[in-house]
Design a protein around this motif. Structure first.
Motif, mmCIF file in Angstrom:
data_model
loop_
_atom_site.group_PDB
_atom_site.id
_atom_site.type_symbol
_atom_site.label_atom_id
_atom_site.label_comp_id
_atom_site.label_asym_id
_atom_site.label_seq_id
_atom_site.Cartn_x
_atom_site.Cartn_y
_atom_site.Cartn_z
ATOM 1 N N TRP A 46 -51.025 16.731 -41.074
ATOM 2 C CA TRP A 46 -51.418 17.913 -41.847
ATOM 3 C C TRP A 46 -50.652 19.117 -41.338
ATOM 4 C CZ3 TRP A 46 -54.529 17.462 -46.026
ATOM 5 C CH2 TRP A 46 -55.221 16.250 -46.166
ATOM 6 N N LEU A 47 -49.903 19.720 -42.244
ATOM 7 C CA LEU A 47 -49.070 20.853 -41.843
ATOM 8 C C LEU A 47 -49.923 22.080 -41.548
ATOM 9 C CD1 LEU A 47 -46.221 21.775 -41.462
ATOM 10 C CD2 LEU A 47 -46.019 22.152 -43.912
ATOM 11 N N TYR A 48 -51.020 22.221 -42.296
ATOM 12 C CA TYR A 48 -51.867 23.419 -42.127
ATOM 13 C C TYR A 48 -53.278 23.031 -41.703
ATOM 14 C CZ TYR A 48 -48.087 25.798 -44.554
ATOM 15 O OH TYR A 48 -46.867 26.305 -44.903
ATOM 16 N N GLY A 49 -53.416 21.864 -41.070
ATOM 17 C CA GLY A 49 -54.721 21.432 -40.580
ATOM 18 C C GLY A 49 -55.413 20.527 -41.571
ATOM 19 N N GLY A 50 -56.063 19.473 -41.063
ATOM 20 C CA GLY A 50 -56.650 18.464 -41.932
ATOM 21 C C GLY A 50 -58.167 18.479 -41.937
ATOM 22 N N VAL A 100 -58.409 22.582 -45.180
ATOM 23 C CA VAL A 100 -58.027 22.118 -46.514
ATOM 24 C C VAL A 100 -58.591 23.064 -47.570
ATOM 25 C CG1 VAL A 100 -58.206 20.205 -48.155
ATOM 26 C CG2 VAL A 100 -57.861 19.738 -45.719
ATOM 27 N N LEU A 101 -59.832 23.504 -47.333
ATOM 28 C CA LEU A 101 -60.465 24.445 -48.266
ATOM 29 C C LEU A 101 -59.622 25.704 -48.401
ATOM 30 C CD1 LEU A 101 -63.070 24.736 -49.950
ATOM 31 C CD2 LEU A 101 -64.099 25.913 -48.005
ATOM 32 N N ARG A 102 -59.126 26.168 -47.267
ATOM 33 C CA ARG A 102 -58.309 27.374 -47.289
ATOM 34 C C ARG A 102 -56.994 27.117 -48.032
ATOM 35 N NH1 ARG A 102 -57.019 28.116 -42.105
ATOM 36 N NH2 ARG A 102 -59.220 28.243 -41.562
ATOM 37 N N SER A 103 -56.428 25.944 -47.803
ATOM 38 C CA SER A 103 -55.158 25.623 -48.457
ATOM 39 C C SER A 103 -55.327 25.571 -49.967
ATOM 40 C CB SER A 103 -54.633 24.266 -47.958
ATOM 41 O OG SER A 103 -54.380 24.331 -46.584
ATOM 42 N N VAL A 104 -56.410 24.942 -50.424
ATOM 43 C CA VAL A 104 -56.635 24.833 -51.870
ATOM 44 C C VAL A 104 -56.879 26.226 -52.450
ATOM 45 C CG1 VAL A 104 -58.105 23.842 -53.666
ATOM 46 C CG2 VAL A 104 -57.540 22.498 -51.627
ATOM 47 N N ALA A 158 -48.237 25.007 -34.969
ATOM 48 C CA ALA A 158 -49.359 25.173 -35.891
ATOM 49 C C ALA A 158 -49.046 26.295 -36.874
ATOM 50 C CB ALA A 158 -50.614 25.503 -35.098
ATOM 51 N N GLY A 159 -49.560 26.193 -38.087
ATOM 52 C CA GLY A 159 -49.390 27.269 -39.047
ATOM 53 C C GLY A 159 -48.219 27.056 -39.964
ATOM 54 N N GLY A 160 -47.781 25.822 -40.136
ATOM 55 C CA GLY A 160 -46.796 25.570 -41.171
ATOM 56 C C GLY A 160 -45.386 25.317 -40.705
ATOM 57 N N PHE A 161 -45.207 25.027 -39.421
ATOM 58 C CA PHE A 161 -43.862 24.710 -38.937
ATOM 59 C C PHE A 161 -43.823 23.206 -38.679
ATOM 60 C CE2 PHE A 161 -44.924 29.025 -37.594
ATOM 61 C CZ PHE A 161 -44.000 29.721 -38.355
ATOM 62 N N PRO A 162 -43.229 22.435 -39.581
ATOM 63 C CA PRO A 162 -43.384 20.981 -39.510
ATOM 64 C C PRO A 162 -42.784 20.373 -38.252
ATOM 65 C CG PRO A 162 -42.371 21.657 -41.582
ATOM 66 C CD PRO A 162 -42.403 22.855 -40.708
ATOM 67 N N THR A 163 -43.446 19.315 -37.779
ATOM 68 C CA THR A 163 -42.903 18.509 -36.692
ATOM 69 C C THR A 163 -41.736 17.707 -37.250
ATOM 70 O OG1 THR A 163 -45.102 18.320 -35.762
ATOM 71 C CG2 THR A 163 -43.466 16.725 -35.013
ATOM 72 N N LEU A 164 -40.583 17.765 -36.556
ATOM 73 C CA LEU A 164 -39.409 17.046 -37.055
ATOM 74 C C LEU A 164 -39.249 15.699 -36.370
ATOM 75 C CD1 LEU A 164 -36.963 20.065 -37.198
ATOM 76 C CD2 LEU A 164 -38.381 19.131 -39.021
ATOM 77 N N ALA A 165 -40.097 15.425 -35.372
ATOM 78 C CA ALA A 165 -39.954 14.183 -34.623
ATOM 79 C C ALA A 165 -40.855 13.089 -35.171
ATOM 80 C CB ALA A 165 -40.277 14.435 -33.147
ATOM 81 N N ASP A 166 -41.679 13.398 -36.177
ATOM 82 C CA ASP A 166 -42.558 12.352 -36.700
ATOM 83 C C ASP A 166 -41.929 11.715 -37.941
ATOM 84 O OD1 ASP A 166 -42.927 14.075 -38.802
ATOM 85 O OD2 ASP A 166 -44.927 14.722 -38.202
ATOM 86 N N ASP A 167 -42.649 10.831 -38.577
ATOM 87 C CA ASP A 167 -42.066 10.087 -39.698
ATOM 88 C C ASP A 167 -42.516 10.648 -41.043
ATOM 89 O OD1 ASP A 167 -44.690 9.396 -39.504
ATOM 90 O OD2 ASP A 167 -44.388 7.256 -39.880
ATOM 91 N N ASP A 168 -43.075 11.843 -41.038
ATOM 92 C CA ASP A 168 -43.550 12.431 -42.285
ATOM 93 C C ASP A 168 -42.614 13.557 -42.694
ATOM 94 O OD1 ASP A 168 -45.382 12.698 -44.390
ATOM 95 O OD2 ASP A 168 -46.260 14.451 -43.415
#
Lengths: 289, 503
Positions: free
Chosen positions: A242-246, A251-255, A132-142
């Motif tokens: 969602w890398l930083y939560g969906g 999302v509000l925080r990300s924007v 959580a917090g911006g460390f992407p999952t490398l095992a998914d397809d995104d």
């Protein structure tokens, strides 16, 4: 105090003089050989301390100059020399070619697993599960920057927004609220629109207002329908990852304040063969394209 | 089964218990045994068994057995590095070591059965301790002479003769011990390939260590420890009495015939002339005339010694014999009251019965043997040669895909214990909607992934199971992977789970 030292008739030895409910203890000295062995160990220890590093004082080596690291050096060299032919082949081949050759692929997957655990797992988690917090999952397809062999290899080599590699991936997202680009209610409207892109519950009226703001401010990077842009590392907003939560608050925080994840440029730290092995390993985690 | 009536035991070195004096030390110093050479039927049988046992030990690793290319061709081989145990046509993997356990259980029950029938025949004839001690004693006898010569030699230590003879004996002992340790490592390495490497110093440290270990133990146990191994170290003498009863054949002294002891020409004495020949030949240094003793290994050499004396005195053989305690008691009851002489002998021998081999104890052992043999045979016939291990990824526990689907990853390990390459279709038994793919696997016409095996090895595969977005599943769903062979038969199935977020 021992008072009644007496001679035991069976062994001919003296007792210690202690008596416990009629039980007496023989005063049996340590065997001679045992004592001599003990003295020998003391001598051994002194000699050892002179010859080898034994005292916990920095810079105080034994007179032989021996170190554990130095002792294992030739073995490490020998192991490296054994691996060298394979590493040379791994260096020369492209990751795609490595994956196509069963022998190289096998070696790369085993070596990549270790290299990943040493260098990558701290952020991306064991098995590339992300954090959580911006460390992407490398095992998914995104993929932010693409999941092909070439894309993964490039990302590992140059890193992300690290300031040390001119070719590093990623550009910075504006901080729409913090930098005063959007007003607080506008940020809320954009957030509702973004949520609606991935089919989440959103205030329809706010989303309607947000659509125009999105087209004005976000489309350049995130695409018209929020499909993202790998060139810039702009995440897809229409999917479920969602890398930083969906949720709305995230999302509000990300924007409002933006995020800018970083990753070192491993090309400056690791052998090209290891980068190739890591590429093949990450590609095989489950999301390779 | 009646209670065992054993003659009372008198040990010459046992100190008399007395309340007045303080207890003597509990430590008894070993009294060196100097067994005398003996000839006779039992001795011949022992030599024959000794030669057969050693022949077996040294030749078995040399037997070859063709298993095809890239496979060891040694008939009996424990391959520690590859983790395989080969026994002629049988090959087992480390996780099947229970077959070896079964074999040991068979050996134990067989030992119990043999003991209840014939006493300690294992100890006296086939135990490696007995076989090698016998061999070492033969060497000792050839070099230092028989009992009396050896006793005389030990009275004058550090003389020239003593040093030469002792030195030679120990040298030969060490040679035999080295050959023993050398043959042992052949069971764990290819004998033909290992032998030259062993002698040129190219074998592994491990090999030299075990060679040294078995050389040292053989030398110490057969050269120095000898009967002490049987008396103090081995647990078997402690509980073998539980297998014996009055119908077991054991080495016994027919006291009803021998007592009272006396000179050959004296009047009114039994057949035992108290020549102590039976004591002198005993490898454990006991007197069989004291009755059943824990130290007696049942080798029967005292029978040969006594028979020899009886023959020379022109008396019938068998004063010491393999005899049941029931017969001994019957003879004692019938003839014990008669005066010594031919009449007492005839009367005592007449009342003997053929030993009852079929009795509750032996039948129970036979039943247990049959049961274990059946269980092992059944287990072998039903042995699964294909195995499928499913290891679910734990990191990440599941992956959420960009379309909202949930994916679990599994590592599949497909083991094949046969020398051929097999191909199986992989089927997933799971709730409808779950989709299975195996990375790098071909597909069969129906679209199922095809997994191929490696001869006598394991292949590894990565399987991805995906639940599409919108499929409502509980947090944990049981799934089963099935390997289906070409004829549509399920060869193996292994269960696992599919995990997702809390619904």
């Amino acid at each position: 105090m021992p008072t009644k030292i007496e001679k035991d008739s069976v062994t001919g030895r003296e007792t210690t003089g202690h008596e416990w409910d009629g039980l007496k203890e023989l005063n049996t000295p340590l065997p001679r050989w045992w004592l001599y062995l003990f003295y020998a160990t003391i001598v051994f220890a002194v000699v050892w301390m002179i010859l080898y590093p034994a005292l916990p004082v920095t810079g105080l080596h034994g007179v032989t100059g021996w170190t554990a690291r130095g002792a294992i050096g030739p073995e490490l060299e020998a192991e490296r020399a054994k691996q060298e032919p394979m590493l040379a082949r791994l260096r020369a081949a492209t990751p795609a070619a490595i994956a196509a050759d069963p022998e190289l692929r096998n070696f790369a997957l085993a070596g990549g697993r270790i290299a990943f655990a040493n260098n990558c797992a701290a952020c991306h988690g064991a098995g590339g599960q992300g954090a959580a917090g911006g460390f992407p999952t490398l095992a998914d397809d995104d993929w932010l920057y693409g999941g092909s062999f070439e894309d993964i290899h490039f990302t590992i080599t140059h890193g992300v927004r690290n300031g040390e590699d001119p070719e590093a991936r990623g550009i910075a997202m504006p901080r729409f609220l913090a930098d005063g680009i959007l007003k607080p209610d506008q940020v809320g409207d954009v957030t509702d629109y973004v949520l609606s892109l991935s089919g989440q519950a959103a205030d329809a009226a706010a989303a309607g207002r947000g659509e125009a703001l999105f087209a004005e401010n976000c489309v350049a990077c995130h695409g018209e329908k929020g499909e993202g842009n790998r060139e810039m590392g702009a995440p897809r907003l229409s999917d479920q990852v969602w890398l930083y939560g969906g949720d709305r608050a995230s999302v509000l925080r990300s924007v409002s304040f933006a995020h800018a994840g970083v990753m070192p440029a491993w090309g400056k730290r690791l052998d090209p063969a290891i980068i190739n092995m890591l590429t093949v390993y990450v590609h095989a985690l489950g999301g390779g394209e | 089964m009646g209670a065992l009536k054993l003659p009372e035991q008198t040990r010459p070195e046992a100190p008399a218990a007395s309340g007045a004096t303080p207890a003597a030390p509990l430590y008894a110093k070993r009294q060196k045994v100097y067994p005398k050479a003996v000839q006779g039927r039992v001795r011949r049988a022992k030599w024959l068994i000794l030669v057969l046992c050693l022949l077996l030990y040294y030749t078995v690793p040399l037997i070859r057995w063709d298993r095809g290319p890239d496979m060891p061709d040694q008939a009996v081989l424990v391959d520690m590095n590859a983790g395989r145990l080969f026994f002629f046509w049988i090959e087992i993997w480390p996780q099947e070591v229970y077959y070896l356990t079964g074999l040991l259980v068979l050996g134990a029950i067989g030992l119990f059965a043999a003991t209840s029938l014939f006493g300690r025949v294992w100890c006296g004839f086939t135990c490696p301790q007995t076989v090698w001690t016998d061999l070492f004693m033969l060497v000792e006898r050839r070099i230092q002479g028989d009992r009396n010569a050896r006793m005389r030699l030990d009275l004058k230590p550090w003389t020239r003769e003593w040093v030469v003879k002792k030195g030679l004996t120990h040298a030969v002992w060490l040679g035999i011990a080295a050959a023993t340790g050398g043959a042992w490592i052949m069971y764990f390495n290819d004998a033909l390939e290992m032998t030259p490497r062993f002698f040129t110093g190219q074998a592994s440290l491990e090999v030299y260590f075990f060679f040294g270990l078995f050389t040292a133990t053989t030398y110490l146990l057969a050269g120095w420890a000898r009967e002490q191994v049987c008396t103090y170290m081995c647990p078997w003498p402690r509980f073998q009495a539980a297998m014996l009863d009055e119908n077991s054949l054991v080495v016994t002294y027919r006291a009803w015939r021998g007592e009272p002891r006396g000179k050959a020409k004296a009047e009114g004495v039994g057949d035992c002339v108290d020549c102590r020949a039976c004591v002198h030949v005993c490898p454990t240094g006991i007197d069989i005339r004291d009755g059943q003793q824990m130290e007696c290994i049942g080798c029967g050499l005292c029978i040969d010694a006594c028979d020899d004396v009886m023959t020379r005195l022109q008396r019938p053989r068998g004063l010491i014999a393999f005899e049941t305690l029931a017969n001994l008691a019957a003879s004692e009851a019938a003839a014990g009251a008669l005066p010594p002489g031919p009449q007492r002998r005839a009367c005592g021998m007449q009342v003997r019965r053929v030993p009852r081999f079929l009795r509750a104890r032996t039948l129970v052992y036979a039943g247990a043997l049959a049961l274990v043999v059946a269980a092992m045979g059944g287990a072998w016939l039903l042995r699964q040669t294909t195995s499928l291990a499913v290891i679910r990824d734990r990191a990440p526990i599941f992956v959420r895909l960009s379309d909202g689907g949930i994916r679990n990853a599994y590592t599949l390990k497909l083991g094949d214990k046969t020398p051929g390459v097999e191909a199986y279709s992989l089927a997933l038994e799971a709730p409808a909607g779950l989709n299975l793919i195996v990375l790098d696997a071909e597909s069969d016409p129906a679209g199922a992934p095809v997994l191929t095996t490696r001869p006598d090895g394991i292949t590894q595969w990565r399987a991805l199971v995906t639940a599409p977005a919108g499929l409502r599943l509980p947090e944990s769903v049981p799934v089963t992977f099935r390997l289906v062979d070409a004829r549509g038969r399920v060869a193996v199935s292994t269960s696992s789970v599919f995990l997702g977020p809390k619904p």
